[in-house]
Every structure is written in structure tokens, then in C-alpha cells.
Design an enzyme around this catalytic site. Structure first.
Site, PDB file in Angstrom:
ATOM      1  N   ASP A 130      -5.682   7.097  -6.811  1.00 22.41           N
ATOM      2  CA  ASP A 130      -6.101   6.189  -5.739  1.00 22.41           C
ATOM      3  C   ASP A 130      -5.848   6.794  -4.346  1.00 22.41           C
ATOM      4  O   ASP A 130      -4.839   6.533  -3.705  1.00 22.41           O
ATOM      5  CB  ASP A 130      -5.338   4.861  -5.914  1.00 22.41           C
ATOM      6  CG  ASP A 130      -5.781   3.795  -4.945  1.00 22.41           C
ATOM      7  OD1 ASP A 130      -6.610   4.090  -4.061  1.00 22.41           O
ATOM      8  OD2 ASP A 130      -5.289   2.660  -5.056  1.00 22.41           O
TER       9      ASP A 130
ATOM     10  N   GLN B  49      -3.981   4.385 -10.757  1.00 23.86           N
ATOM     11  CA  GLN B  49      -3.115   4.420  -9.574  1.00 23.86           C
ATOM     12  C   GLN B  49      -2.866   5.837  -9.059  1.00 23.86           C
ATOM     13  O   GLN B  49      -2.852   6.061  -7.854  1.00 23.86           O
ATOM     14  CB  GLN B  49      -1.785   3.759  -9.888  1.00 23.86           C
ATOM     15  CG  GLN B  49      -1.526   2.575  -8.978  1.00 23.86           C
ATOM     16  CD  GLN B  49      -0.390   1.708  -9.498  1.00 23.86           C
ATOM     17  OE1 GLN B  49       0.334   2.099 -10.402  1.00 23.86           O
ATOM     18  NE2 GLN B  49      -0.248   0.531  -8.921  1.00 23.86           N
TER      19      GLN B  49
ATOM     20  N   TYR C  72      -8.689  -7.770  -3.172  1.00 21.79           N
ATOM     21  CA  TYR C  72      -9.088  -7.605  -1.770  1.00 21.79           C
ATOM     22  C   TYR C  72      -9.251  -8.962  -1.092  1.00 21.79           C
ATOM     23  O   TYR C  72      -9.363  -9.994  -1.757  1.00 21.79           O
ATOM     24  CB  TYR C  72     -10.425  -6.866  -1.693  1.00 21.79           C
ATOM     25  CG  TYR C  72     -10.309  -5.377  -1.912  1.00 21.79           C
ATOM     26  CD1 TYR C  72      -9.664  -4.583  -0.990  1.00 21.79           C
ATOM     27  CD2 TYR C  72     -10.848  -4.776  -3.046  1.00 21.79           C
ATOM     28  CE1 TYR C  72      -9.549  -3.215  -1.188  1.00 21.79           C
ATOM     29  CE2 TYR C  72     -10.747  -3.420  -3.247  1.00 21.79           C
ATOM     30  CZ  TYR C  72     -10.100  -2.637  -2.309  1.00 21.79           C
ATOM     31  OH  TYR C  72      -9.995  -1.287  -2.503  1.00 21.79           O
TER      32      TYR C  72
ATOM     33  N   ARG D 274      -9.219  -0.027  -8.428  1.00 22.47           N
ATOM     34  CA  ARG D 274      -7.787  -0.186  -8.116  1.00 22.47           C
ATOM     35  C   ARG D 274      -7.104  -0.909  -9.255  1.00 22.47           C
ATOM     36  O   ARG D 274      -6.683  -2.056  -9.145  1.00 22.47           O
ATOM     37  CB  ARG D 274      -7.659  -0.854  -6.760  1.00 22.47           C
ATOM     38  CG  ARG D 274      -8.342   0.046  -5.734  1.00 22.47           C
ATOM     39  CD  ARG D 274      -8.197  -0.437  -4.363  1.00 22.47           C
ATOM     40  NE  ARG D 274      -7.196   0.337  -3.667  1.00 22.47           N
ATOM     41  CZ  ARG D 274      -6.928   0.188  -2.380  1.00 22.47           C
ATOM     42  NH1 ARG D 274      -7.546  -0.719  -1.682  1.00 22.47           N
ATOM     43  NH2 ARG D 274      -6.037   0.931  -1.810  1.00 22.47           N
TER      44      ARG D 274
ATOM     45  N   SER E 277      -5.257   4.406  -1.320  1.00 20.68           N
ATOM     46  CA  SER E 277      -3.888   3.936  -1.126  1.00 20.68           C
ATOM     47  C   SER E 277      -3.021   5.022  -0.502  1.00 20.68           C
ATOM     48  O   SER E 277      -2.243   4.748   0.414  1.00 20.68           O
ATOM     49  CB  SER E 277      -3.265   3.488  -2.452  1.00 20.68           C
ATOM     50  OG  SER E 277      -3.796   2.247  -2.820  1.00 20.68           O
TER      51      SER E 277
HETATM   52  P1  NAD Z   1      -7.641  -3.293   2.943  1.00 20.42           P
HETATM   53  O1  NAD Z   1      -7.350  -1.998   3.614  1.00 20.42           O
HETATM   54  O2  NAD Z   1      -9.028  -3.576   2.472  1.00 20.42           O
HETATM   55  O3  NAD Z   1      -7.194  -4.508   3.912  1.00 20.42           O
HETATM   56  C1  NAD Z   1      -5.956  -4.513   4.553  1.00 20.42           C
HETATM   57  C2  NAD Z   1      -5.344  -5.900   4.536  1.00 20.42           C
HETATM   58  O4  NAD Z   1      -6.009  -6.744   5.493  1.00 20.42           O
HETATM   59  C3  NAD Z   1      -5.438  -6.652   3.213  1.00 20.42           C
HETATM   60  O5  NAD Z   1      -4.145  -6.963   2.771  1.00 20.42           O
HETATM   61  C4  NAD Z   1      -6.233  -7.922   3.557  1.00 20.42           C
HETATM   62  O6  NAD Z   1      -5.822  -9.045   2.815  1.00 20.42           O
HETATM   63  C5  NAD Z   1      -5.928  -8.067   5.020  1.00 20.42           C
HETATM   64  N1  NAD Z   1      -6.849  -8.949   5.775  1.00 20.42           N
HETATM   65  C6  NAD Z   1      -8.193  -9.070   5.679  1.00 20.42           C
HETATM   66  N2  NAD Z   1      -8.652  -9.991   6.567  1.00 20.42           N
HETATM   67  C7  NAD Z   1      -7.577 -10.462   7.229  1.00 20.42           C
HETATM   68  C8  NAD Z   1      -7.383 -11.423   8.264  1.00 20.42           C
HETATM   69  N3  NAD Z   1      -8.418 -12.084   8.779  1.00 20.42           N
HETATM   70  N4  NAD Z   1      -6.136 -11.648   8.706  1.00 20.42           N
HETATM   71  C9  NAD Z   1      -5.086 -10.979   8.183  1.00 20.42           C
HETATM   72  N5  NAD Z   1      -5.196 -10.062   7.215  1.00 20.42           N
HETATM   73  C10 NAD Z   1      -6.416  -9.812   6.728  1.00 20.42           C
HETATM   74  O7  NAD Z   1      -6.682  -3.485   1.714  1.00 20.42           O
HETATM   75  P2  NAD Z   1      -5.755  -2.440   0.952  1.00 20.42           P
HETATM   76  O8  NAD Z   1      -4.516  -2.245   1.689  1.00 20.42           O
HETATM   77  O9  NAD Z   1      -6.548  -1.229   0.635  1.00 20.42           O
HETATM   78  O10 NAD Z   1      -5.453  -3.191  -0.413  1.00 20.42           O
HETATM   79  C11 NAD Z   1      -5.588  -4.578  -0.584  1.00 20.42           C
HETATM   80  C12 NAD Z   1      -5.079  -4.957  -1.969  1.00 20.42           C
HETATM   81  O11 NAD Z   1      -5.751  -4.214  -2.994  1.00 20.42           O
HETATM   82  C13 NAD Z   1      -3.629  -4.640  -2.266  1.00 20.42           C
HETATM   83  O12 NAD Z   1      -2.688  -5.325  -1.612  1.00 20.42           O
HETATM   84  C14 NAD Z   1      -3.658  -4.839  -3.785  1.00 20.42           C
HETATM   85  O13 NAD Z   1      -3.675  -6.188  -4.122  1.00 20.42           O
HETATM   86  C15 NAD Z   1      -4.932  -4.173  -4.134  1.00 20.42           C
HETATM   87  N6  NAD Z   1      -4.604  -2.782  -4.534  1.00 20.42           N
HETATM   88  C16 NAD Z   1      -4.401  -2.538  -5.861  1.00 20.42           C
HETATM   89  C17 NAD Z   1      -4.077  -1.246  -6.278  1.00 20.42           C
HETATM   90  C18 NAD Z   1      -3.859  -0.937  -7.724  1.00 20.42           C
HETATM   91  O14 NAD Z   1      -3.671  -1.812  -8.508  1.00 20.42           O
HETATM   92  N7  NAD Z   1      -3.930   0.324  -8.105  1.00 20.42           N
HETATM   93  C19 NAD Z   1      -3.960  -0.224  -5.351  1.00 20.42           C
HETATM   94  C20 NAD Z   1      -4.149  -0.522  -3.997  1.00 20.42           C
HETATM   95  C21 NAD Z   1      -4.483  -1.796  -3.621  1.00 20.42           C
END
Ligand code: NAD
Length: 374
Positions: free
Chosen positions: A130, A127, A229, A122, A133
Site C-alpha cells: 500500500d 498492506q 473512505y 486497502r 499509505s
Molecule cells: P484519505 O487520504 O482519502 O482522506 C483523509 C481523511 O480525510 C480521511 O480520514 C477522511 O475521513 C477525512 N475526511 C474527508 N472529508 C472530511 C471532512 N469534511 N472533514 C474532516 N475529515 C474529512 O484517507 P486515507 O488516509 O488514505 O485512508 C482513509 C481510511 O482508509 C483509513 O483510515 C482506513 O480506514 C482505510 N485504510 C485501510 C488500509 C488497509 O486496510 N490496508 C490502509 C489504509 C487506509
């Protein structure tokens, strides 16, 4: 190079890995594209459209797998299909290699080069590849609609001759890609939205969407990994978090949970006691149902009623929007193929490149993925 697209066979799977528009692009590059008959029908991409884009429609599934140089799907095809694939051919799909040791062993044994769409790093450069996402964004949007549909109340404020109706209160737990899209969609529907995540970095994103960020004091500052994450919270922190969520749950009409920790079961955020304290007719949409659920009473794949609260545990939500989910997956896949294929359409595996290294699970009978090697 023969690129093959099978019909998905998993239960509830309506998506197709490549749509006609993308195929036209690959045909232009000189690749021969074969699509199993009716592969796109469930997502409303018909065989005729694939033919018009330059694909050959194949009825014989075994032949499709046997002759493919690059086999592209959404879900990992069943073992019987993988065993048909020739040595040194390439498979690209969601593999979830860490959780599917048996498949990885088979791919190694059959000398198949396998790339996991779930393993794409990620980073900004990747991007457009991905798929996690893209699919999470669809899931967040649809979760908001499911919640609205299950509620016997309006979401927006209504000023009518029959009186004024207050807007619904929605609580979103986990503000990653899916959570942020759920917030945005609920805001568009007119609800008042609150959200919580253990990564403080998302506070600003939540607020920029017009929602209120719930603060849980004294959470570990290191709640985020280098990749962005979440990390698992300590038990006392989880307890503190639950107490605060409990207070907000009591006032919510809808709770949408999206919290995940990579490689771990979904964290428990909504307990039985919280469900009991919600009002009759409230709804919980548990997007983490596939990973065990964020709510204690969620039954994956079912809608149940506990203490007059509807608890929905939907599975494979992206497949519910199969047309656009296929389009987005297809665009992500094309970006990955453009990254891998040289000008003549021949795949090049440069493991000095972070995207190729982290996405490739097996190659020439070996494990390549650094996470799997650990
Ligand atoms: P995910 O599906 O793994 O998790 C969903 C959300 O649950 C996350 O925001 C996490 O912090 C939250 N979470 C975990 N435990 C929790 C708890 N106990 N209480 C409340 N919330 C909790 O995550 P995702 O949506 O796939 O992505 C997470 C992060 O990855 C993004 O926000 C970003 O920082 C990064 N990301 C980067 C890129 C990129 O740069 N290309 C793309 C996608 C995501």
C-alpha cells in the site's frame, strides 16, 4: 525478464521507484535490472550502489523504455516514453486512471499492461503493497515539521529561567493515515493536539495518540464507505462542521488539513473568515493543496500570508523525504512483484485474485479495473 527503472522527470520529483537493496532481491530471482543513469541521485542512491546490487546503468532513455519487459516508476512517465514501450510489456506506477483517461486510452492502444499503485485495494493482505499509505504517512510527518518550522513559537511547554511558555495548540482536520501521523509527530514535539474527522471510527485512534477528538453532533452515521473512505457530507452538515471548526480555529496556533474524498475535490473546511479569526503568526499547512485545498485561501505550491496567517500549500511532500519515501515505495513495489511473479520470475495475471484484479488497469488492450469499467 528485463526490469527497468527510469529517472523521474516530473517537477519536484526526487524519489526513485526501486532502491539498490530491492534490486539485489530481484537480481537474485533471476531478473535483469536496468536503471537509468542518475535515476536515484536526487534521493541519494548513487549509480555505483545500483551497480554493486547487480543493476546495469543505462544512459540511453529510449533504449531503456524500448527494451523493458517491466517498467517501474513513481509518476506516470510522459506520453513520448510510453509510446516507446513494446506491446505486452508491463508498466507499474501511480496512474490515477480515473483522472487520466488519455493515458489509459494510450496504454490500451499500445497494448501495455498497466498496474496502478494507487489502485491497490486497502485490505489487510495488501498492506505491505500500500504505497498510498506509506506516502501519506510521510506527508503527515513532514506537515507537522513544516508547521513547527513556520511558527514563530515553541511547540512544547518550556519552563525556563526566563519564564514558562505554554505549549502550542495544533488542530488536525482529517484523521486518515496522514492526519494520524501528523497528530503523532506533533505530540512528540510537545504540542497540545485536537483533531476532527467525519468518520466516527477514528475517534478511538485519535485518542490513543493522546489527542482530543472534536465531536460534531448529528453527522450522518453513514459517513464511511465499505473501503473505509469518507463520503461527501450534505451541505447543512458541512455548515455545522464549519461552525464548530471555526471555534477551535480561533484558539489554534497551527492547523494541519488532510481531508480528502476519493474522486472528489478536497472538501472546504477552513474558510476565509476562519483564517481572519486566527491570531497573527498562526500557520495553516494544507496537505490537500494538490486536490484544490481544504482552506479557501490556499495557493497550491506556495506559502502566502493572509490576515497575518501563513498558509502553506505544499506539493509532493513525500518527495521532500526522498530517501525514505523511495525506500518505502520500493518495499511496497517488491511486495507487489512477489505477488505477481511466479517462481521463475514470470508475471502471472490471475484476475480471480482481488489484488491483481483491482490493481490492473489495462491488459491485452482491455480495461480490467472494475472501478474504471463502472
Ligand atoms: P484519505 O487520504 O482519502 O482522506 C483523509 C481523511 O480525510 C480521511 O480520514 C477522511 O475521513 C477525512 N475526511 C474527508 N472529508 C472530511 C471532512 N469534511 N472533514 C474532516 N475529515 C474529512 O484517507 P486515507 O488516509 O488514505 O485512508 C482513509 C481510511 O482508509 C483509513 O483510515 C482506513 O480506514 C482505510 N485504510 C485501510 C488500509 C488497509 O486496510 N490496508 C490502509 C489504509 C487506509
Amino acid at each position: 525478464m528485463i526490469v527497468a527503472i527510469p529517472k523521474e522527470t516530473a517537477e519536484r520529483e526526487k524519489r526513485v521507484a526501486l532502491i539498490p537493496e530491492t534490486i539485489a532481491n530481484l537480481v537474485e530471482k533471476g531478473l535483469e535490472v536496468r536503471v537509468e543513469s542518475d535515476a536515484g541521485r536526487a534521493a541519494n542512491y548513487l549509480d555505483e550502489t545500483y551497480q554493486e546490487a547487480g543493476a546495469e546503468i543505462v544512459k540511453d532513455r529510449n533504449k531503456l523504455f524500448k527494451e523493458a519487459d517491466i517498467l517501474i516508476s513513481i509518476q506516470t512517465p510522459p506520453k513520448e516514453d510510453l509510446e516507446q514501450m513494446k506491446a505486452e510489456s508491463i508498466l507499474i506506477c501511480f496512474l490515477w486512471a480515473l483522472q487520466n483517461e488519455e493515458t489509459v486510452t494510450l496504454l490500451k492502444k499500445e497494448n501495455i499492461t498497466a498496474l496502478g499503485m494507487d489502485a491497490i485495494p486497502r485490505i489487510s493482505r495488501a498492506q505491505n503493497m500500500d504505497a498510498l499509505s506509506s506516502m501519506s504517512s510521510i506527508a503527515g510527518y513532514k506537515a507537522a515539521l513544516i508547521g513547527a518550522n513556520e511558527l514563530d513559537r515553541y511547540l512544547p511547554m518550556m519552563m525556563t529561567a526566563a519564564g514558562t511558555i505554554a505549549p502550542a495548540k495544533v488542530l488536525v482536520l482529517g484523521a486518515g493515515v496522514a492526519g494520524l501521523q501528523a497528530i503523532a509527530t506533533n505530540k512528540r514535539l510537545g504540542a497540545v493536539v485536537e483533531a476532527f474527522d467525519i468518520r466516527p471510527a477514528v475517534k478511538e485512534q485519535v485518542e490513543s495518540l493522546g489527542a482530543t477528538f472534536i465531536e460534531v453532533p448529528d453527522l450522518d452515521d453513514e459517513s464511511e464507505t465499505e473501503g473505509g473512505y469518507a463520503k461527501e457530507l450534505a451541505e447543512d452538515e458541512q455548515e455545522r462542521q464549519r461552525q464548530i471548526i471555526h471555534e477551535h480555529a480561533k484558539k489554534s496556533d497551527i492547523i494541519i488539513t488532510t481531508a480528502l474524498i476519493p474522486g472528489k475535490p478536497a472538501p472546504l473546511l477552513v474558510t476565509k473568515e476562519m483564517v481572519k479569526d486566527m491570531h497573527a503568526g498562526a500557520a495553516i499547512v494544507d496537505l490537500a493543496a494538490e486536490q484544490g485545498g481544504n482552506c479557501e485561501v490556499t495557493k497550491p505550491g506556495e506559502t502566502t500570508v493572509t490576515d497575518e496567517v501563513k498558509v502553506i500549500g505544499p506539493l509532493n511532500i513525500p518527495s521532500m523525504l526522498a530517501y525514505h519515501a523511495s525506500q518505502m515505495y520500493s518495499k511496497n513495489m517488491l511486495a507487489l512483484l512477489n505477488h505477481l511473479l511466479d517462481e521463475d520470475g514470470t508475471p502471472e495475471f490471475d484476475f480471480d485474485d482481488e489484488i491483481t484484479l483491482k490493481t490492473t488497469i489495462t491488459h491485452q488492450g482491455d480495461i480490467i479495473s472494475p472501478i474504471l469499467k463502472e
